[in-house]
Every structure is written in C-alpha cells, then in structure tokens.
Design an enzyme around this catalytic site. Structure first.
Site, mmCIF file in Angstrom:
data_model
loop_
_atom_site.group_PDB
_atom_site.id
_atom_site.type_symbol
_atom_site.label_atom_id
_atom_site.label_comp_id
_atom_site.label_asym_id
_atom_site.label_seq_id
_atom_site.Cartn_x
_atom_site.Cartn_y
_atom_site.Cartn_z
ATOM 1 N N ARG A 1 0.798 -1.230 0.000
ATOM 2 C CA ARG A 1 0.000 0.000 0.000
ATOM 3 C C ARG A 1 0.833 1.284 0.000
ATOM 4 O O ARG A 1 0.568 2.195 -0.780
ATOM 5 C CB ARG A 1 -0.922 0.049 1.233
ATOM 6 C CG ARG A 1 -2.197 -0.703 1.077
ATOM 7 C CD ARG A 1 -2.578 -1.300 2.393
ATOM 8 N NE ARG A 1 -1.588 -2.296 2.736
ATOM 9 C CZ ARG A 1 -1.664 -3.568 2.339
ATOM 10 N NH1 ARG A 1 -2.698 -3.974 1.676
ATOM 11 N NH2 ARG A 1 -0.709 -4.435 2.613
ATOM 12 N N THR A 2 1.805 1.377 0.882
ATOM 13 C CA THR A 2 2.490 2.668 1.042
ATOM 14 C C THR A 2 3.230 3.032 -0.247
ATOM 15 O O THR A 2 3.057 4.130 -0.787
ATOM 16 C CB THR A 2 3.447 2.621 2.248
ATOM 17 O OG1 THR A 2 2.716 2.156 3.375
ATOM 18 C CG2 THR A 2 4.028 3.998 2.545
ATOM 19 N N LYS B 1 25.955 -4.403 -2.190
ATOM 20 C CA LYS B 1 27.431 -4.398 -2.328
ATOM 21 C C LYS B 1 28.088 -3.651 -1.167
ATOM 22 O O LYS B 1 29.288 -3.419 -1.173
ATOM 23 C CB LYS B 1 27.827 -3.702 -3.634
ATOM 24 C CG LYS B 1 27.253 -4.310 -4.883
ATOM 25 C CD LYS B 1 27.687 -3.469 -6.096
ATOM 26 C CE LYS B 1 26.634 -3.476 -7.179
ATOM 27 N NZ LYS B 1 26.794 -2.352 -8.106
ATOM 28 N N ARG C 1 11.199 3.844 3.570
ATOM 29 C CA ARG C 1 10.768 2.849 4.577
ATOM 30 C C ARG C 1 12.008 2.065 4.980
ATOM 31 O O ARG C 1 12.764 1.594 4.120
ATOM 32 C CB ARG C 1 9.707 1.907 4.014
ATOM 33 C CG ARG C 1 9.455 0.739 4.963
ATOM 34 C CD ARG C 1 8.247 -0.060 4.627
ATOM 35 N NE ARG C 1 7.027 0.694 4.871
ATOM 36 C CZ ARG C 1 5.813 0.167 4.824
ATOM 37 N NH1 ARG C 1 5.657 -1.105 4.549
ATOM 38 N NH2 ARG C 1 4.747 0.902 5.057
ATOM 39 N N HIS D 1 4.689 5.725 11.491
ATOM 40 C CA HIS D 1 4.244 5.646 10.100
ATOM 41 C C HIS D 1 3.280 6.829 9.906
ATOM 42 O O HIS D 1 2.063 6.676 9.866
ATOM 43 C CB HIS D 1 3.533 4.305 9.882
ATOM 44 C CG HIS D 1 3.299 3.936 8.455
ATOM 45 N ND1 HIS D 1 3.434 4.814 7.406
ATOM 46 C CD2 HIS D 1 2.919 2.748 7.891
ATOM 47 C CE1 HIS D 1 3.154 4.195 6.275
ATOM 48 N NE2 HIS D 1 2.842 2.939 6.539
HETATM 49 N N1 CP Z 1 -0.313 -0.059 5.815
HETATM 50 C C1 CP Z 1 0.879 -0.280 5.244
HETATM 51 O O1 CP Z 1 1.880 0.354 5.593
HETATM 52 O O2 CP Z 1 0.875 -1.252 4.291
HETATM 53 P P1 CP Z 1 2.155 -1.725 3.467
HETATM 54 O O3 CP Z 1 3.106 -2.365 4.454
HETATM 55 O O4 CP Z 1 1.622 -2.690 2.448
HETATM 56 O O5 CP Z 1 2.783 -0.508 2.851
#
Ligand code: CP
Length: 309
Positions: free
Chosen positions: A57-58, A86, A107, A135
């Site tokens: 999603r993100t 590497k 992320r 998040h």
């Molecule tokens: N909600 C969320 O962060 O989903 P993903 O881990 O799929 O990005």
C-alpha cells in the site's frame, strides 16, 4: 506560502490539529479536482522511493498519487537489487536518490532512520515507516477515513486492538489522536501492551485505558482499529507463537458492535479479520487504503507547490 512547502514529514508528533486539518482539506480538494487540473500539481517532478522493507500500500499509493499529480516515480522497491547489497551505506543511497528526485519516501526497519536520512537528503523526505517507531502518513489516512465515515473525531470512543508493542501505525495514530478529544481503549495481550516510553508525553493529552479482552468492550466503540501481530519484529519466535491469533474479528463479534461503528485496519491482515467481515457495512479498511492514495497526493502536492491549491 503553505506550511508544508519543501518540508520533511518525519513524525506525526510534528502535526498539530491545524496542520492535520490543512492536509484533510487539501485531500478533499484533490478528490474533487478535475484530473487535468490535478495533473499540473507535480508536472515534471519525480518521487524517489527507497523501501528497505516490504510494502504494497504505502509504496504503490505514493506512486499512484504521484502519477495522479502528473509526476513520475523511480526507486528501490527491494534493497537486494540495489547497491546496498554491495555494501553501500544508507547515507550514500539517500544522497544519490536526492540527486535524481524532487521528494523522497523512505521505509526502513530501524527507528530513527527517516530523521537520519532527512539530514542527508537535499530534498524533502517523507517517512514511509521507520522501525517500530512511526508511520505518519498512515495516521493521516486513518484520521481522514474517520472524518469521512463518522463526520467528526472529537467525542468518539476508539478501540485499538492487536500488537500495540511493535505496531508503528498505532503510535502514529495515538500521537495524531492526541490532538482531539477522544476516549481510547487499548486492547492487547499482556506481552504486547503499548510501550510506555513512547507514550509518556501524550498521556496528559490523550485519555486511554488498557485491557486484554476485546469482546467485553466491543459494543462500546465507534471505531475499532485492528492491527496485525508483527511477526517480523519479535526477537524470539516462541514469543510470537504465544500470541499468534490472539484476536480474530468474525461476524459473531461484528454483530455485537454498534450499528454505525466502523472497523479500520492499516493492512496487511493475516488472520485478525475474517474475510466474511469484508461485506459488512462496518468494514472500512479497503476504503481506508483508497484514502491512502488521496491523502498522500495531497501531502505531495503541498510539499511540491509553494502556494496552496
Ligand atoms: N499499511 C501499510 O503500511 O501497508 P504496506 O506495508 O503494504 O505498505
């Protein structure tokens, strides 16, 4: 100039109610905007994404959001196919990406990674999930969904159930909710209770109580926010197996909920919500994921455009 222009988004703690509402109202505009007009908001701009943990999603909602604004995206979706394999450092990887993009999303499994990367990047950097810490863009979409579905946040009774120790979305959600007058009930197994060192500073502003029984209180909630047990963050698999499957929302539990209650989940789900719940009117988690694209488009547009739109 809008307050978000060329700024980093590292923690939802940096958002007061006014800033949150600026993003919500920008999202309303984005949703209503003519697609041709929307495609002018990031025309010629590039989003660089660096994902050192899996995501559906993100990452994809950021890419879809950037495309809807007329921009493009490039990046690393899988660290094993990048030069980090590497031995290249995170600092160098971020430095290089900031040469190729106008805004970055990171992320990373480590707490503090986004704050560190923002110091390296010459372009605004958005935290797309940092360790067990935060998040922030998930919290924005969570609150936007609550407003869209319940028409308000103040006065709501909100249950948050699941892995409250390792789930970073929970921390960002609670920090964001601390700007509102809500009654929060945290439900988790004893070993997955909220980390008090990460919540001590919001305790004065956010009323919450804690327990381990979901069924006992499910008829009280206006919003039930369910989270996955974060298997990947347990230092010991034995400990995970003890709490695996602690809560499962099935039709039996949904029938006990208020008629106008909503169920949210940041997703992915494993076994916390059975799929037959998807068809109930309380299930709003897919709509929540859809709002992820809209809220991220609003945030990108605010970061990339000096004037409000
Ligand atoms: N909600 C969320 O962060 O989903 P993903 O881990 O799929 O990005």
């Amino acid at each position: 100039m809008n307050d978000f222009f060329q700024t980093d988004i590292i923690s939802i703690r940096d958002f007061n109610k006014e800033k949150l509402e600026t993003v919500f109202s920008a999202t309303d505009k984005i949703i209503q905007m003519n697609p041709n007009e929307r495609r002018e908001l990031a025309r010629g701009k590039t989003l660089g994404y660096l994902f050192f943990e899996p995501s559906t999603r993100t990452r994809l909602s950021f890419q879809a959001a950037m495309a809807s604004l007329g921009g493009t995206s490039l990046g690393i979706a899988d660290a094993s196919s990048s030069s980090t394999k590497k031995g290249e450092s995170l600092a160098d990887t971020v430095h290089i990406m900031s040469l190729y993009s106008d805004v970055l999303v990171l992320r990373h499994p480590l707490d503090g990674s986004s704050r560190f990367a923002a110091e390296i990047s010459s372009k605004p950097l958005i935290n797309g999930g940092s360790g067990t810490e935060e998040h922030p863009t998930q919290a924005i979409q969570d609150l936007f969904t609550i407003i869209r579905e319940k028409k308000k946040i103040d006065g709501l009774k909100i249950g948050v159930a699941g892995d409250l120790k390792y789930g970073r979305t929970v921390y960002s959600l609670l920090y964001a909710l601390s700007n509102y007058n809500v009654d929060v009930h945290l439900i988790s197994p004893e070993s997955l209770k909220i980390r008090s060192d990460s919540t001590y500073d919001i305790k004065k502003r956010l009323k919450y109580k804690e327990s381990s029984s979901l069924e006992e209180h499910i008829d009280e909630f206006d919003v039930l926010y369910v989270t996955r047990i974060q298997k990947e963050r347990f230092p010991d698999e034995e400990e995970y197996l003890k709490v695996k499957g602690s809560y499962t929302i099935g039709l039996d539990l949904v029938k006990k909920m208020k008629d106008d209650a909503i169920i949210l989940h940041p997703l992915p789900r494993v076994d916390e919500i059975s799929t037959d719940v998807d068809e109930t009117k309380q299930a709003k988690y897919f709509k929540q994921a859809q709002y992820g694209k809209d809220t991220r488009a609003a945030l990108l547009a605010l970061i990339l455009n000096e004037n409000s739109f």
